[in-house]
Each structure stands twice: as structure tokens, then as C-alpha cells.
Design a protein around this motif. Structure first.
Motif, PDB file in Angstrom:
ATOM      1  N   TYR A  16      -8.793   0.609   2.209  1.00 26.33           N
ATOM      2  CA  TYR A  16      -7.401   0.068   2.137  1.00 26.33           C
ATOM      3  C   TYR A  16      -7.262  -0.186   0.720  1.00 26.33           C
ATOM      4  CZ  TYR A  16      -7.200   0.007   7.272  1.00 26.33           C
ATOM      5  OH  TYR A  16      -7.428   0.208   8.735  1.00 26.33           O
ATOM      6  N   HIS A  60      -8.021   0.969  -1.824  1.00 27.99           N
ATOM      7  CA  HIS A  60      -7.781   2.365  -2.882  1.00 27.99           C
ATOM      8  C   HIS A  60      -6.440   2.652  -2.472  1.00 27.99           C
ATOM      9  CE1 HIS A  60     -12.098   2.741  -3.809  1.00 27.99           C
ATOM     10  NE2 HIS A  60     -12.313   2.398  -2.652  1.00 27.99           N
ATOM     11  N   CYS A  61      -5.666   2.413  -1.630  1.00 28.13           N
ATOM     12  CA  CYS A  61      -4.366   2.664  -1.252  1.00 28.13           C
ATOM     13  C   CYS A  61      -3.345   1.570  -1.781  1.00 28.13           C
ATOM     14  CB  CYS A  61      -3.862   2.827   0.098  1.00 28.13           C
ATOM     15  SG  CYS A  61      -5.041   3.917   0.997  1.00 28.13           S
ATOM     16  N   THR A  62      -3.637   0.532  -2.616  1.00 21.69           N
ATOM     17  CA  THR A  62      -3.073  -0.546  -3.163  1.00 21.69           C
ATOM     18  C   THR A  62      -1.910   0.081  -4.052  1.00 21.69           C
ATOM     19  OG1 THR A  62      -4.775  -2.079  -2.742  1.00 21.69           O
ATOM     20  CG2 THR A  62      -2.997  -2.580  -4.380  1.00 21.69           C
ATOM     21  N   ARG A 111       1.821   7.297   1.364  1.00 21.75           N
ATOM     22  CA  ARG A 111       1.023   8.693   1.632  1.00 21.75           C
ATOM     23  C   ARG A 111      -0.591   8.580   1.419  1.00 21.75           C
ATOM     24  NH1 ARG A 111      -1.315  11.208  -2.341  1.00 21.75           N
ATOM     25  NH2 ARG A 111      -0.521   9.679  -3.951  1.00 21.75           N
ATOM     26  N   LYS A 112      -1.142   7.482   0.546  1.00 21.77           N
ATOM     27  CA  LYS A 112      -2.529   7.481   0.669  1.00 21.77           C
ATOM     28  C   LYS A 112      -2.928   7.031   2.027  1.00 21.77           C
ATOM     29  CE  LYS A 112      -2.868   6.608  -4.400  1.00 21.77           C
ATOM     30  NZ  LYS A 112      -3.334   5.680  -5.223  1.00 21.77           N
ATOM     31  N   LEU A 113      -2.129   5.813   2.695  1.00 23.94           N
ATOM     32  CA  LEU A 113      -2.692   5.405   3.979  1.00 23.94           C
ATOM     33  C   LEU A 113      -2.861   6.542   4.854  1.00 23.94           C
ATOM     34  CD1 LEU A 113      -0.842   2.002   4.497  1.00 23.94           C
ATOM     35  CD2 LEU A 113      -3.368   2.433   4.523  1.00 23.94           C
ATOM     36  N   GLU A 153      -3.201   9.557   4.320  1.00 25.09           N
ATOM     37  CA  GLU A 153      -4.312  10.707   4.066  1.00 25.09           C
ATOM     38  C   GLU A 153      -5.459  10.319   4.651  1.00 25.09           C
ATOM     39  OE1 GLU A 153      -3.990  11.116  -0.028  1.00 25.09           O
ATOM     40  OE2 GLU A 153      -2.377  12.504  -0.120  1.00 25.09           O
ATOM     41  N   LEU A 154      -5.677   8.921   4.918  1.00 25.62           N
ATOM     42  CA  LEU A 154      -6.944   8.264   5.317  1.00 25.62           C
ATOM     43  C   LEU A 154      -7.186   9.107   7.022  1.00 25.62           C
ATOM     44  CD1 LEU A 154      -6.943   4.800   4.538  1.00 25.62           C
ATOM     45  CD2 LEU A 154      -8.162   6.561   3.498  1.00 25.62           C
ATOM     46  N   LEU A 166       0.610  -1.297  -0.001  1.00 25.26           N
ATOM     47  CA  LEU A 166       0.009  -0.153   0.017  1.00 25.26           C
ATOM     48  C   LEU A 166       0.948   1.289   0.009  1.00 25.26           C
ATOM     49  CD1 LEU A 166      -1.347  -2.316   2.361  1.00 25.26           C
ATOM     50  CD2 LEU A 166      -3.119  -0.751   1.818  1.00 25.26           C
ATOM     51  N   GLU A 167       0.414   2.209  -0.672  1.00 29.67           N
ATOM     52  CA  GLU A 167       1.112   3.488  -0.685  1.00 29.67           C
ATOM     53  C   GLU A 167       0.999   4.248   0.717  1.00 29.67           C
ATOM     54  OE1 GLU A 167       0.981   6.231  -3.920  1.00 29.67           O
ATOM     55  OE2 GLU A 167       0.262   4.671  -5.306  1.00 29.67           O
TER      56      GLU A 167
END
Length: 730
Positions: A120, A122-124, A91-93, A95-96, A88-89
Motif C-alpha cells: 500500500y 507504494h500507492c501513496t 489506479r495503482k491500488l 493494479e495490485l 492512495l492512487e
């Protein structure tokens, strides 16, 4: 890093720096995980998570991306490969977090908490299909590159102690921080991040009632830190352990090995029938010294009633086991059965009350209320699961729970989670969703089927065919090596399942090979007792063993050859059926018996007098047994035509004799397979379908009769002969 590995006595050190140096970063994570998972003192089967934060290249832009690689949902650290890790990225995690903190009702048991799991995917990173686990935030928000989250018995003993916080300070000082129980999830991840910020000297956290999580910026250092923290807890427990006195001393003595196995063999079929009224279960018995010390102890009833603490444990073992207060030296087998009956009824009522008291409006329906662990003084533990792998793991988890209780009682006082907290984990919607994602069970799942004659020919093919449909297979043959070879072929194809098998028969996998002489009742009974000890009971038997004795040069069969033919083809089948019926009556569950006869049973011809007559008797034996064993057992037969290829009944000499008998040209130096093919083609030409009959054709008929596809069929014989009109019934 401290490279003095002799300091570890309670865990196994396995890091090979030279080997690790040859691996890429993800492979190093897999390597670390496999090492940690290979020692059950470090973590249990299927439990724990590891992670690494690794800089990758975006597959589209080639820009550097910080990626969290973390063990995904399901899988086992010991056997995990790269495919078992989610990516998982970061940065995206991270941001959640903004979305989570924006919700005014956030918290460990809120709608937003569970909703985060759906985000989760969506952070793949790089379309990785591995589903993320609910522990992902625990790894994402800890500001270190490598994180290990383990379930070591020694540390859980601290986590499950009444004064766990004080013990944590006493053992670790300020290197490890105590955190009270909280359900895993996003909120817990943020709290761990806060601990790291407020305690920069900390190396890890003990999660109350749960386990250990620790970190480092170097993977080898993280691995060694995990081992070190566990070792320190184990040594502290060791220094305080009082031996048998830790569990209050011995209340009962264990029965001698042979005696307790005899008692278990006698009680298990009945017990399996009692707990399998909704769905069938497979058993694993465990009666090692550690288990016996606990079940025989003064404190066992009190501690068993408290139940297990770590969620990983009770998700496998239910909230508590069933403890039976049976005196092994003073009470009888009948007393044990009576106490089990009362105990099971009480357990089901207790479990129903537990569910009704703690259920929430959106709780999933109540699951099977029978115990998955039963403790009996003098005998040990019986664990149950949907298959052998699951029951072995259930036994492993309760063994871990025993060690947790021992450690906690040695250093303080064992406590379990509050029942509402336990219920909320057991019936968590996310856990329910995980169960529903499991693939559907195969057609013969939960079935234990003995294939007598399974070492070769039709029997071997039947065993392989039934195993493909999910059955647990007992390969039985007079030739023990052949039986073992068939069992091993099944294991090679389907695996042992999760968990670690041992030398004891009850620690077997989806198949075992056993020896039996079906002309000897004692041999058959001994074999079936081994089946019961291996799996808890028996659901079906397929008998493919048979013999053909050729007449001498004058066309005569000697008396002893006649007797042997009937002993194997008729009496042996009856003995197997009669002994299996003893088990089936105790179980009280519908069962299945399929015997092998022959089309020769209805066709009189020259040259096979003893064989044909014995098979005619076997045909009628099927009808008699169908009446005798009804309504509990369906009894049917399979009548093959001459199966030459792959058959153990057609050695080279018989093939040559048959070729000679029918005037089929051949030379003595031709290979056996060539001669066999000639004979098979000759027999095929005599049939309506003109195709050779193979063991696989017969196996398909056995499968149909042993499945529920012909559930209303009994007392019948299915002919698999390619269409021999001479054998048509008149």
C-alpha cells in the motif's frame, strides 16, 4: 436525498449542508467522519472507516489523478483531522489486484493477503505519511465515490445473530446484502466489489460478526444512508425488545450507589495488585443502569462466557470477560475477594489454554493472561488498561458488546465468532505489528501519583513534571479550586486521551483535582477512596503541603500557631502516609512516598522556631516511616532551601518582613514580583552556586525519587538548596 431528519430517533443527525458547501472535498470527508464518530451508537472509539474518491492534481505533472482518501491506521473518527487520512492512487491500488489474483494460494488467511499490506505505501499519493489500514481494499474496490464502514451496536446485533442472513432480508429486503464472517483484507475487498456488481440495487452489506459497510456517489447521501440503515435496525430491535426479560430477567439486585462504591473502594486495591503482577493496570468502573441490568441478569453468565463477537470489541476486551457469581445481598466482601481470587486463577488458565490450543507456528508470544473486563453482580463492570484512556475505552467497548448481545437476544440468539477465528484476529501478525509501532511507554507510565499540596508552588510544579513522564496525577489541596486548576493544566497539555469522559469520577482523564485537609484523617481517607475509584489504586504520594507561621512583633509564636505548624508539617504528613499505606498493603505492589522537609531542619536560627523544629521532626518521620513501611514502600524526602519565586509560602507580607529583617532596601509601592525577586537574589547570594532556587528545581528531585532511577534509595533526604554550607550534615 430524504431531508426529513425527524425520522431519526436512535442516531443523531448533524449534517449542515450550508457549512459543508464551504469545504473542499477532503475537508467534507473529515466533516462527515467527525459527525459519524461523535455518536457512539454509530461507531465505537477508534473504530470504523470512511473514504472518498477524489480527483486531485499530480504534484509533478499537474495531470488529474483519482485518489482514495481513507481513514488511516489508528486514530478516531470523532477527532480525526486531514492528517489522519491516507491518500492512495486508485489506479495503482487496482493494479495490485492483478498481483493478488496471480497467486494460486490467495485467500483471506494466506501469505499473499498479508503481503499486500506492505504494498500500500507504494500507492501513496503526494508523499502522505499516514499509514493505510487493513480496511483499505474494502473502500478501494467498491465502485462508489463515498463509503462508510461503521460498527453500530444495532447492526452488529444482526451480524452476531444466529440467523443474521434471514434477519437482514427481513429488515432490509434486497437493499442490504448479507455476507458471512471474513477477516478484513484484500480478498474481502474483492468480494465486496463482486457484490456491488451482482446486486446493483444494493446500498450496503452487513458483514457477519463485524459491522456495516454502505456507499453512495454523494457524500451527504452516504452519510444519511448510514444513519438510515442503523435507524432501521435499531427500530426493529426496539420492537422486539422485552426489557429485563431479554436477558432472562433479574437474578440479583444492584446495591445502592453509596454501598457499591464503598465495596469497590475496598476491593479495588487488592484486585489491582492481583492483575498487575506483570505490568500495572489502570481501572475504570462502570455501574450505570445498562451495565447493572446485564451483570445482574439470569443470562449474564452464559453470555459473558460466549465472549464478544465484533473483532473491534474483543481486541479491546479480550475474547471474554471474567464474570464473578457473587450474591450482593447474601455474601460478604471476604466472599467476593475469595471468588475473585479463584476466578482470576481460572481465567488465566483458560486464556493460556485458549492460546496454546489455537496458536499457529508464527503466532506472536502470549500476551498478559489477566482479564481486561471483570463483571460483578450488584456492582457493575471494572475495565482495565495501560492508562486511563485505554481503560475508559475498554469499558466503552464492553458496553457496546452488552448492547449487541441485548439486540441479538431480543430478535434472535446471540452467537460469537468461532474461537479459532477470534484467535487469528487477536494474534494476527498485522495487529501485532501495529502494537509494536506504538511509541515506547514513558518513564512513569501506568503510575498513579497523588501530589498533596498540588494546587500551588512546589506541588503544582511537581504535578506538572510527573505528568510529563506519563503518570496519572491526583492533585490534592485544601483549596479545591487550585487543585482543579492544576489538574486542568495537565489535561490541557496532555489531553483527555481517546474516549469520552463523563461526570462520574471514574470517567476522569489523566489528572483529577481533589480536596483534602491533611490534619483530618477522615478527610485524607475520603480523598484516597476517591483516588481508588478513579484509577483503581495508588502507586506513590508526594506531600508538598506545608506552613510557615511568622512570630509576632515580640518574636513569639502563639500556642495555636505552634500546634497548627506541627499539625500540617508533621502530623499531616504522617496521616497521609498512614492512610496511603493501607492501600499499598492491599495492593502488594512496590510503592513510593516522598515528603517535603527543609534545610532549616538542620540549621538552628532565630525567627522560625516552630517551622524549623517541625521540619526536624519531619526529617526523622521519614526515617521512621522508611523502617515501618519497608520493604514494600520506599520513603524519602526533599529538603528545599528558601524557594521564594512561585512559592505559596511567600505571600507579599512575608516577603516584606524578610526584606526588612535582612535590611534589603525596598519601597512599599514596588510590585510583589519585584520584591520577590530581590529576596530570591539575596538568598541565592548566600548559597555556593549563587542561583535562585525555583519550584522546578524541587520538582526534579521529586521526579528522581518517584522514578526507578534511585530504586535502592530509602530513608534519605535530598537537599536542593544551591549549596548552603550551614546545612551540611556533620
Amino acid at each position: 436525498m430524504n431531508t426529513d431528519n425527524t425520522r431519526f430517533r436512535h442516531v443523531k443527525y448533524g449534517w449542515d449542508a450550508a457549512y459543508a458547501a464551504t469545504l473542499d472535498p477532503v475537508a467534507r470527508l473529515v466533516y462527515r467522519s467527525n459527525l459519524l464518530g461523535s455518536d457512539q451508537r454509530i461507531t465505537n472509539t477508534g473504530g470504523g472507516n470512511t473514504s472518498a474518491k477524489i480527483t486531485e492534481r499530480d504534484p509533478l505533472t499537474a495531470a488529474p489523478v483519482e485518489v482514495l482518501w481513507v481513514k488511516g491506521s489508528g486514530g478516531d473518527l470523532r477527532t480525526s483531522t486531514r492528517a489522519n487520512f491516507a491518500s492512495l492512487e486508485l489506479r495503482k491500488l487496482r493494479e495490485l489486484r492483478t498481483m493478488y489474483l496471480r497467486d494460486p494460494a490467495r485467500g483471506p488467511k494466506t501469505a499473499i493477503e498479508d503481503a499486500m499490506v506492505d504494498l500500500y505505501p507504494h500507492c501513496t499519493f503526494n508523499l502522505n505519511p499516514r499509514a493505510s489500514s487493513i480496511d483499505t481494499p474494502l473502500h478501494a474496490f467498491i465502485p462508489y465515490r463515498h463509503v462508510d464502514h461503521m460498527h453500530p451496536n444495532a447492526v452488529i446485533a444482526i451480524a452476531a445473530s444466529r440467523n443474521g442472513e434471514r434477519l437482514t432480508r427481513e429488515i432490509y429486503g434486497d437493499e442490504v446484502i448479507w455476507m458471512p464472517w471474513q477477516r478484513p483484507g484484500f480478498d474481502l475487498g474483492l468480494k465486496l466489489e463482486q457484490i456491488c456488481r451482482e446486486h446493483p440495487q444494493a446500498k450496503g452489506v452487513i458483514l457477519g460478526g463485524h459491522g456495516l459497510i454502505n456507499w453512495a456517489d454523494d457524500d451527504q447521501e452516504c452519510y444519511e444512508r448510514t444513519l438510515d440503515l442503523i435507524e432501521r435496525a435499531a427500530r426493529y430491535i426496539e420492537a422486539h425488545d422485552r426489557g429485563e426479560a431479554t436477558f432472562g430477567g433479574a437474578r440479583y439486585d444492584a446495591l445502592p450507589f453509596e454501598q457499591r462504591r464503598s465495596v469497590l473502594a475496598a476491593i479495588l486495591p487488592w484486585l489491582r495488585g492481583q492483575i498487575s503482577q506483570q505490568r500495572r493496570f489502570i481501572a475504570t468502573i462502570q455501574d450505570d443502569a445498562t451495565t447493572l441490568r446485564f451483570v445482574n441478569s439470569v443470562d449474564a453468565p452464559r453470555l459473558a462466557e460466549l465472549g464478544t463477537s465484533c473483532p473491534d470489541h474483543f481486541l479491546r476486551t479480550k475474547i471474554k470477560p471474567l464474570y464473578i457469581d457473587w450474591h450482593p445481598q447474601a455474601e460478604t466482601l471476604d466472599d467476593l475477594q475469595r471468588k475473585l481470587a479463584v476466578g482470576l486463577e481460572r481465567y488465566r488458565a483458560d486464556y493460556t489454554h485458549y492460546y496454546e490450543t489455537h496458536r499457529r507456528p508464527d503466532s506472536p508470544p502470549m500476551r498478559d493472561p489477566n482479564p481486561s473486563v471483570i463483571l460483578i453482580p450488584g456492582l457493575g463492570m471494572i475495565a482495565w488498561g495501560k492508562d486511563k484512556s485505554e481503560s475508559r475505552v475498554t469499558a466503552e467497548f464492553y458496553t457496546a458488546a452488552i448492547e449487541v448481545m441485548r439486540g441479538a437476544e431480543a430478535i434472535d440468539e446471540y452467537t460469537a465468532l468461532p474461537l479459532q477465528e477470534a484467535f487469528d484476529i487477536e494474534y494476527w501478525q498485522l495487529e501485532e505489528a501495529k502494537l509494536r509501532r506504538m511509541p515506547p511507554e514513558k518513564e512513569l507510565a501506568r503510575q498513579v501519583i497523588a501530589v498533596v499540596g498540588g494546587g500551588s508552588g512546589i506541588g503544582r510544579e511537581v504535578a506538572l513534571r510527573l505528568a510529563n513522564e506519563g503518570a496519572h496525577i491526583v492533585c490534592v489541596d485544601k483549596d479545591g479550586a487550585a487543585a482543579q486548576a492544576t489538574a486542568q493544566a495537565i489535561i490541557d497539555r496532555h489531553g483527555m486521551g481517546i474516549g469520552v469522559a463523563g461526570s462520574d469520577i471514574s470517567a476522569c482523564g489523566p489528572a483529577i483535582g481533589l480536596v483534602a485537609d491533611i490534619t483530618d484523617r477522615t478527610s485524607v481517607r475520603t480523598m484516597l477512596e476517591q483516588v481508588v475509584l478513579a484509577y483503581g489504586g495508588l502507586d506513590a504520594v508526594a506531600v508538598t503541603a506545608g506552613i510557615f507561621v511568622a512570630p509576632d512583633s515580640e518574636g513569639r509564636i502563639r500556642d495555636e500557631q505552634w500546634a497548627l505548624t506541627f499539625a500540617i508539617n508533621v502530623t499531616g504528613h504522617y496521616l497521609v502516609a498512614d492512610e496511603a499505606a493501607r492501600i499499598w498493603r492491599k495492593q502488594g505492589l512496590p510503592a513510593n512516598l516522598v515528603l517535603t522537609t527543609s534545610v532549616n531542619a538542620v540549621v538552628a536560627k532565630k525567627g522560625s522556631l516552630a517551622y524549623d523544629t517541625s521540619k526536624a521532626a519531619a526529617n526523622h518521620l521519614i526515617r521512621e516511616l522508611a523502617i515501618e513501611l519497608a520493604p514494600l514502600v520506599r520513603v524519602n524526602g526533599v529538603a528545599p532551601a528558601t524557594v521564594v519565586q512561585g512559592s505559596g509560602m511567600f505571600p507579599r507580607e512575608r516577603v516584606i518582613a524578610s526584606l526588612t529583617k535582612y535590611g534589603i532596601p525596598f519601597t512599599a509601592d514596588e510590585p510583589t514580583d519585584v520584591l520577590t525577586d530581590k529576596l530570591a537574589r539575596f538568598y541565592a547570594e548566600r548559597s555556593l552556586l549563587k542561583r535562585p532556587i525555583t519550584p522546578a528545581d524541587q520538582a526534579e528531585a521529586f521526579f528522581l525519587l518517584l522514578s526507578q532511577r534511585l530504586s535502592q534509595t530509602t530513608g534519605q533526604i535530598i537537599t536542593v538548596d544551591g549549596g548552603l554550607h550551614e546545612a551540611f550534615l556533620r
